[in-house]
Design an enzyme around this catalytic site. Structure first.
Site, PDB file in Angstrom:
ATOM      1  N   CYS A  86     -15.715  -7.826  46.770  1.00 29.49           N
ATOM      2  CA  CYS A  86     -15.130  -6.631  46.179  1.00 29.49           C
ATOM      3  C   CYS A  86     -15.114  -5.530  47.233  1.00 29.49           C
ATOM      4  O   CYS A  86     -15.818  -5.610  48.243  1.00 29.49           O
ATOM      5  CB  CYS A  86     -15.898  -6.196  44.940  1.00 29.49           C
ATOM      6  SG  CYS A  86     -17.657  -5.865  45.210  1.00 29.49           S
TER       7      CYS A  86
ATOM      8  N   HIS B 207     -26.323  -6.652  53.035  1.00 29.13           N
ATOM      9  CA  HIS B 207     -24.885  -6.364  53.085  1.00 29.13           C
ATOM     10  C   HIS B 207     -24.606  -5.254  54.099  1.00 29.13           C
ATOM     11  O   HIS B 207     -24.397  -4.099  53.734  1.00 29.13           O
ATOM     12  CB  HIS B 207     -24.426  -5.968  51.679  1.00 29.13           C
ATOM     13  CG  HIS B 207     -23.000  -5.563  51.556  1.00 29.13           C
ATOM     14  ND1 HIS B 207     -22.007  -5.941  52.440  1.00 29.13           N
ATOM     15  CD2 HIS B 207     -22.378  -4.790  50.606  1.00 29.13           C
ATOM     16  CE1 HIS B 207     -20.853  -5.428  52.053  1.00 29.13           C
ATOM     17  NE2 HIS B 207     -21.058  -4.720  50.952  1.00 29.13           N
TER      18      HIS B 207
ATOM     19  N   GLY C 285     -14.878  -1.183  47.819  1.00 29.78           N
ATOM     20  CA  GLY C 285     -14.956   0.155  47.263  1.00 29.78           C
ATOM     21  C   GLY C 285     -13.592   0.797  47.111  1.00 29.78           C
ATOM     22  O   GLY C 285     -12.690   0.555  47.917  1.00 29.78           O
TER      23      GLY C 285
END
Length: 437
Positions: A409, A378, A411
């Site tokens: 998603c 990622h 942060g």
């Protein structure tokens, strides 16, 4: 169908700045193609994903990674860089979201100074946000063609100082929760929604095995741009090598091996290094355009952007974002979950990815068929663009009209999603072949 297209052409607004309205078929909710005003994806490429700090890209600057994919995408379809109306690059860790780095990459790629470039930082969705920004500029009539990119070197830049923040954040629960470490948000999701360690490890194993199978069968070869780099070993010796394979895939992963790993964030937690995404280095680029402009230039149409959404969720449960963003994007596209053939959901952590899959009731065989970030890695700013490249190559491999979703998603408590239609092989005729190596 031809008559519907003609009628649709009469009903659609002529002005480029007006919102796009499309006729929908009652049966499937799919939009009638060929309006000329649609935002289409022409082509996309990515680098291999390297292991941060110890992989083949550990000494390679992000501008070099970015330049490799920017150049490759245009070269593949034979498009001069001067034709681009804008370039947007997603990045998270570079100073100023990488604004200087992106312009340097632009010139390293041989792009003319007349083509502008800017960067965007929406954390883990930055690569997808770059695509949505370019799509918005096309819809508004500001540009006809644009390049959306994402890049990250987690080897050279680490997540660290959050910057200058008010001391008052401690007085506000939501503001304070924005500083909760990502690993703890994973633990929060697992505890709140009952996602067991056993289920997380089984999901992680599946990701590794699917990615290994995809790599061994050559499924990633067409989307990866080989990059030649210099790597310095511990003795200081430098060597040159060409990187063309994702480095994080562990084909020998076993459930016993995963279950033996210690929790990484809480002594009694369930999130481990084995069921979390890997920190990584990489870049990806996607060429988009207005359909009418793309067709005039004889470029291929790989996919149509049908809908998108960005939503907010509680910061301490940031991983649930896709469960909210995906339905929102599908509503915009006029589609249902059942219409979607492939879901590319970023595996920041197995806990949150599993929660989203189960909350939405998605068949596991439709989710990340070639593995996800647990196996692939990622690289923060790159991931959204990388997912789009992988998704569209998978839909094209299937050889028929199909729909796909990219989601992740974000942060501090958000989620993003985009819906794409692969119109079928016949829609790629008349242009140069995309994706040649």
């Amino acid at each position: 169908m031809e008559r519907l297209k003609v009628i649709s052409g009469h009903l659609l607004p002529r002005g480029p700045s007006e919102p796009l309205r499309v006729l929908r078929s009652c049966g499937s909710g799919s939009s009638v193609p060929g309006t000329g005003e649609e935002v289409v994806v022409v082509h996309g490429r990515r680098t291999a994903i390297g292991k941060a700090k110890r992989g083949s890209f550990k000494d390679t600057t992000p501008d070099e990674l970015l330049s490799a994919v920017m150049s490759a995408v245009l070269a593949d379809v034979g498009l001069p860089a001067a034709r681009l109306g804008d370039v947007c690059v997603g990045n998270v860790l570079q100073p100023g979201a990488g604004a200087l780095m992106a312009r340097v990459a632009h010139f390293l790629s041989g792009f003319p100074e007349t083509v502008p470039v800017y960067t965007v930082n929406r954390q883990c969705s930055s690569g997808l946000q770059a695509l949505l920004n370019i799509a918005g500029a096309i819809r508004s009539g500001s540009i006809e063609l644009g390049l959306a990119c994402g890049v990250e070197s987690m080897s050279l830049r680490s997540i660290g100082n959050p910057g200058d923040l008010s001391s008052r954040l401690v007085e506000n629960d939501k503001a304070r929760d924005c500083l909760v470490p990502m690993g703890i948000t994973s633990e929060n999701v697992a505890e709140r929604f009952g996602v067991s360690r056993e289920k997380q490890d089984a999901f992680a194993l599946s990701s590794q095995l699917k990615a290994a199978q995809a790599q061994n069968s050559g499924r990633f070869d067409q989307e990866i741009v080989p990059v030649t780099v210099s790597v310095t070993d511990e003795s200081g010796r430098e060597r040159r090598l060409q990187v063309r394979k994702d480095e994080g895939i562990r084909a020998g992963t076993t459930l016993d091996g995963l279950s033996g790993l210690r929790p990484a964030f809480k002594p009694d937690g369930s999130t481990t290094a084995g069921n979390s995404s890997q920190v990584s280095d990489g870049a990806a680029a996607v060429l988009l355009g207005r359909r009418s402009a793309v067709e005039v230039l004889g470029l291929p149409v790989l996919a149509v952007l049908r809908g998108s959404a960005v939503v907010g969720v509680p910061p301490d449960l940031m991983g649930i974002g896709p469960a909210v963003a995906i339905p929102a994007a599908l509503r915009q596209a006029g589609l249902s979950l059942d219409d979607i053939d492939v879901f590319e959901i970023n595996e920041a952590f197995a806990s949150q990815a599993l929660y989203c899959v189960e909350k939405l009731g998605l068949p596991l065989e439709k989710v990340n068929p070639n593995g996800g970030a647990i196996a692939l890695g990622h690289p923060l700013g790159c991931t959204g663009a990388r997912q789009v490249v992988t998704l569209l190559n998978e839909l094209r491999r299937r050889g028929r009209r199909a729909y796909g979703v990219v989601s992740m998603c974000i942060g501090t408590g958000m989620g993003a999603a985009a819906v794409f239609e692969f119109p079928g092989p016949q829609r790629e005729e008349g242009g140069r072949v995309a994706g040649r190596t």
